[in-house]
Design an enzyme around this catalytic site. Structure first.
Site, PDB file in Angstrom:
ATOM      1  N   ASP A 263     -21.542 -14.154  34.110  1.00 52.33           N
ATOM      2  CA  ASP A 263     -22.075 -13.203  33.112  1.00 52.33           C
ATOM      3  C   ASP A 263     -23.349 -13.759  32.508  1.00 52.33           C
ATOM      4  O   ASP A 263     -23.701 -14.918  32.718  1.00 52.33           O
ATOM      5  CB  ASP A 263     -21.024 -12.997  32.009  1.00 52.33           C
ATOM      6  CG  ASP A 263     -20.668 -14.316  31.334  1.00 52.33           C
ATOM      7  OD1 ASP A 263     -21.354 -14.687  30.393  1.00 52.33           O
ATOM      8  OD2 ASP A 263     -19.709 -14.990  31.782  1.00 52.33           O
TER       9      ASP A 263
ATOM     10  N   ASP B 110     -23.749 -14.057  29.201  1.00 51.94           N
ATOM     11  CA  ASP B 110     -23.366 -14.302  27.813  1.00 51.94           C
ATOM     12  C   ASP B 110     -23.714 -13.048  27.000  1.00 51.94           C
ATOM     13  O   ASP B 110     -23.291 -11.964  27.401  1.00 51.94           O
ATOM     14  CB  ASP B 110     -24.035 -15.580  27.304  1.00 51.94           C
ATOM     15  CG  ASP B 110     -23.270 -16.176  26.122  1.00 51.94           C
ATOM     16  OD1 ASP B 110     -22.033 -16.193  26.180  1.00 51.94           O
ATOM     17  OD2 ASP B 110     -23.909 -16.598  25.154  1.00 51.94           O
TER      18      ASP B 110
HETATM   19  N1  ADE Z   1     -20.509 -16.607  28.430  1.00 51.85           N
HETATM   20  C1  ADE Z   1     -19.614 -17.579  28.470  1.00 51.85           C
HETATM   21  N2  ADE Z   1     -19.490 -18.447  27.444  1.00 51.85           N
HETATM   22  C2  ADE Z   1     -18.586 -19.469  27.500  1.00 51.85           C
HETATM   23  N3  ADE Z   1     -17.761 -19.671  28.521  1.00 51.85           N
HETATM   24  C3  ADE Z   1     -17.838 -18.832  29.553  1.00 51.85           C
HETATM   25  N4  ADE Z   1     -17.156 -18.780  30.706  1.00 51.85           N
HETATM   26  C4  ADE Z   1     -17.606 -17.743  31.416  1.00 51.85           C
HETATM   27  N5  ADE Z   1     -18.592 -17.091  30.753  1.00 51.85           N
HETATM   28  C5  ADE Z   1     -18.753 -17.753  29.582  1.00 51.85           C
END
Ligand code: ADE
Ligand SMILES: CSC[C@H]1O[C@H](OP(=O)(O)O)[C@H](O)[C@@H]1O
Length: 294
Positions: free
Chosen positions: A209, A211
């Site tokens: 992703d 974030d």
């Molecule tokens: N955006 C994110 N922040 C922290 N841990 C994660 N694991 C997977 N995506 C994450």
């Protein structure tokens, strides 16, 4: 000469390792408490493998509740010389897209409620974390990704947050502006403890992703992560199988010094050492604290 044993730590979505042969499962006791799960011993080709899912099967454990010391100690007791740590992560760069594997080479530790060392009062040690990833292990991972046609990028900084909540927008844009590449919740203190235990370590960070900083993507949620991880897991398993197939039989010296990290790290005079702590350090630091070195 030390026999090479490859440890694989499975992260979110990776709770087993199909392809292992001659499997044996063992609950390994440690002086630091219980590891996340039983260790699964097996082989891929001629390479000995030990697998441990860091959240436990069924994803029981939150990042803050994982007993990282017990996990690393148990892997050390199992003879593991090299760890490949599999992790889902968020990305701070438009070019690091979901589905990409980042061979992280630096970490920033933002965790604050985890036991992050085996050492302490009665046996103080300071190991170097300047180069936390074993360069040869990272090269081997890159070659395996190349051979399997898995999209990857070599190098990157992983910031480890405490969690379990994902970052706020302000935190996310701050990390992005600081130049960090990816974010997760588990590589620290795992990498620090592996170094203290003289185990060569590398993270395979699988981007799931963006974030929450990206103007064209919504904030991360677990459903997104799981969906991308379904695609990543199969690639990760192929990559690990390829890595294992070409792994050396004997432990290679690590250019970052992980195989001898404790040679010059221990500060406490032999006469001031606490026998109870020394006993707990039997696996992690037996090489330098054992009877021959007393
Ligand atoms: N955006 C994110 N922040 C922290 N841990 C994660 N694991 C997977 N995506 C994450
Ligand atoms: C399920 S999203 C958050 C979760 O995923 C990552 O875990 P791991 O590093 O074990 O793959 C992240 O660090 C969080 O623990």
């Amino acid at each position: 000469m030390t026999k090479a044993v490859l440890g694989i730590i499975g992260g979110s979505g990776v709770y087993d390792l199909p392809g292992l042969t001659d499997i044996r499962e063992e609950a390994v006791a440690t002086p630091w408490g219980e590891p996340s799960d039983t260790l699964r011993f097996g082989r891929i080709g001629q390479t000995e493998i030990v697998f441990l899912p860091r959240h436990g099967r069924g994803h029981r454990l939150s990042p803050s509740d994982i007993n990282y010391r017990a996990n690393i100690d148990a892997l050390k007791r199992a003879g593991v010389t090299d760890i490949v740590s599999l992790s889902a992560c968020g990305s701070f760069k438009p070019e690091l897209q979901p589905g990409l594997f980042v061979l992280v080479d630096q970490y920033v530790d933002r965790t604050h409620r985890r036991e992050s060392t085996f050492f302490g009062t009665g046996c103080v040690a300071h190991v170097s974390m300047a180069h936390p990833v074993g360069p040869r292990l990272a090269e081997r991972l890159a070659a395996a990704a190349e051979a399997e046609g898995v999209p990857y990028r070599k190098g990157g900084t992983y910031v480890c947050m405490e969690g379990p909540q994902f970052s706020s927008y302000a935190e996310s844009i701050t990390y992005r502006h600081l130049g960090y590449d990816v974010i997760g919740m588990t590589a620290m203190p795992e990498a620090k403890l592996a170094r203290e235990a003289e185990i060569t370590y590398a993270t395979l960070a699988m981007v799931t992703d963006f974030d929450c900083w990206h103007p064209e993507h919504g904030a991360v949620d677990v459903a997104d992560v799981i969906q991308v991880m379904h695609g990543n897991t199969e690639k990760a398993r192929r990559l690990v199988a390829r890595l294992a197939a070409g792994f050396p039989a004997e432990r290679e010296p690590c250019p970052a010094g992980s195989h001898k990290a404790l040679d010059t790290a221990i500060m406490t005079a032999p006469s001031a050492r606490d026998p109870a702590l020394l006993a707990k350090l039997d696996a992690v630091a037996g090489r330098v604290l054992g009877p021959k070195n007393a």
